[in-house]
Scaffold this motif. Structure first.
Motif, short mmCIF file in Angstrom:
data_model
loop_
_atom_site.label_atom_id
_atom_site.label_comp_id
_atom_site.label_asym_id
_atom_site.label_seq_id
_atom_site.Cartn_x
_atom_site.Cartn_y
_atom_site.Cartn_z
N TYR A 1 3.29 2.86 -7.08
CA TYR A 1 4.04 3.21 -5.87
C TYR A 1 4.29 1.94 -5.07
O TYR A 1 3.80 0.86 -5.40
N ASP A 2 5.04 2.05 -4.01
CA ASP A 2 5.33 0.95 -3.10
C ASP A 2 4.05 0.63 -2.33
O ASP A 2 3.60 1.45 -1.53
N SER A 3 3.46 -0.55 -2.59
CA SER A 3 2.20 -0.86 -1.92
C SER A 3 2.09 -2.34 -1.58
O SER A 3 2.63 -3.20 -2.27
N ASP A 4 1.34 -2.61 -0.50
CA ASP A 4 1.01 -3.99 -0.15
C ASP A 4 -0.28 -4.38 -0.89
O ASP A 4 -0.80 -3.61 -1.71
N ALA A 5 -0.81 -5.56 -0.58
CA ALA A 5 -2.00 -6.06 -1.28
C ALA A 5 -3.23 -5.16 -1.08
O ALA A 5 -4.13 -5.18 -1.90
N GLY B 1 6.75 0.81 3.65
CA GLY B 1 7.87 1.22 4.48
C GLY B 1 8.20 2.68 4.29
O GLY B 1 7.55 3.39 3.53
N THR B 2 9.26 3.11 4.98
CA THR B 2 9.65 4.52 4.93
C THR B 2 10.98 4.76 4.23
O THR B 2 11.44 5.89 4.15
N ASP B 3 11.60 3.71 3.71
CA ASP B 3 12.88 3.84 3.03
C ASP B 3 12.66 4.25 1.58
O ASP B 3 12.00 3.53 0.82
N PHE B 4 13.20 5.40 1.18
CA PHE B 4 12.97 5.93 -0.16
C PHE B 4 13.44 4.96 -1.24
O PHE B 4 12.70 4.69 -2.20
N ALA B 5 14.63 4.38 -1.11
CA ALA B 5 15.16 3.47 -2.13
C ALA B 5 14.27 2.23 -2.28
O ALA B 5 14.04 1.77 -3.40
N VAL B 6 13.78 1.72 -1.18
CA VAL B 6 12.88 0.56 -1.23
C VAL B 6 11.58 0.95 -1.94
O VAL B 6 11.06 0.19 -2.76
N GLN B 7 11.06 2.13 -1.64
CA GLN B 7 9.85 2.58 -2.31
C GLN B 7 10.05 2.72 -3.81
O GLN B 7 9.19 2.36 -4.60
N MET C 1 3.60 7.69 1.38
CA MET C 1 4.12 7.58 0.01
C MET C 1 5.22 8.61 -0.18
O MET C 1 5.03 9.80 0.09
N LEU C 2 6.39 8.14 -0.65
CA LEU C 2 7.52 9.03 -0.91
C LEU C 2 7.82 9.16 -2.39
O LEU C 2 8.54 10.07 -2.81
#
Length: 131
Positions: A36-40, A46-52, A120-121
């Motif tokens: 998933y979209d995660s930092d270290a 973030g909250t943008d679905f496409a970025v995730q 998480m989206l």
């Protein structure tokens, strides 16, 4: 090649939706846990679905390369989308097409109310094959 993708003529063509019906494999199976979209620290960034979606597939690529594999070695995906709708399906479809073109792996998409962490989206796990 360790993964053969096919779509029986008797079934509707699913490639426009970002998946294929059948993935036949020969070799060692490698299972990649949900990415998933995660930092270290493992928190969504973030909250943008496409970025995730982009970041989740980036993390999937890192996991695959860590064992000497790449996206072409993926036989199956399982994707999970919070509050799934057709707009989100289109975002996912574009990403799948960018990575696999007209030969996407087998895939099951599940619409869910929530995932493991707040924010998480999107999450994707994979089964890949080493020849």
């Amino acid at each position: 090649m360790a993964v053969e993708i096919s779509n029986p003529a008797e079934l509707p063509d699913p490639t426009g939706f970002g998946y294929s019906h059948v993935a036949r494999v020969r070799g060692e199976l490698v299972f990649i846990a949900g990415q998933y979209d995660s930092d270290a620290e493992g928190n969504p960034t973030g909250t943008d679905f496409a970025v995730q979606v982009d970041n989740a597939f980036s993390n999937l690529g890192i996991a695959l390369r860590s064992v000497g594999l790449d996206f072409a070695d993926v036989a199956q995906l399982r994707t999970h989308i919070v509050d799934h709708d057709l707009d989100k399906l289109a975002v996912l479809g574009k990403k799948i097409a960018a990575l696999w073109g007209d030969r996407p792996p087998a895939q099951t998409l599940t619409g869910v109310a929530a995932l493991a962490l707040p924010g998480m989206l999107f999450e994707v796990d994979a089964v890949a094959v080493r020849d």
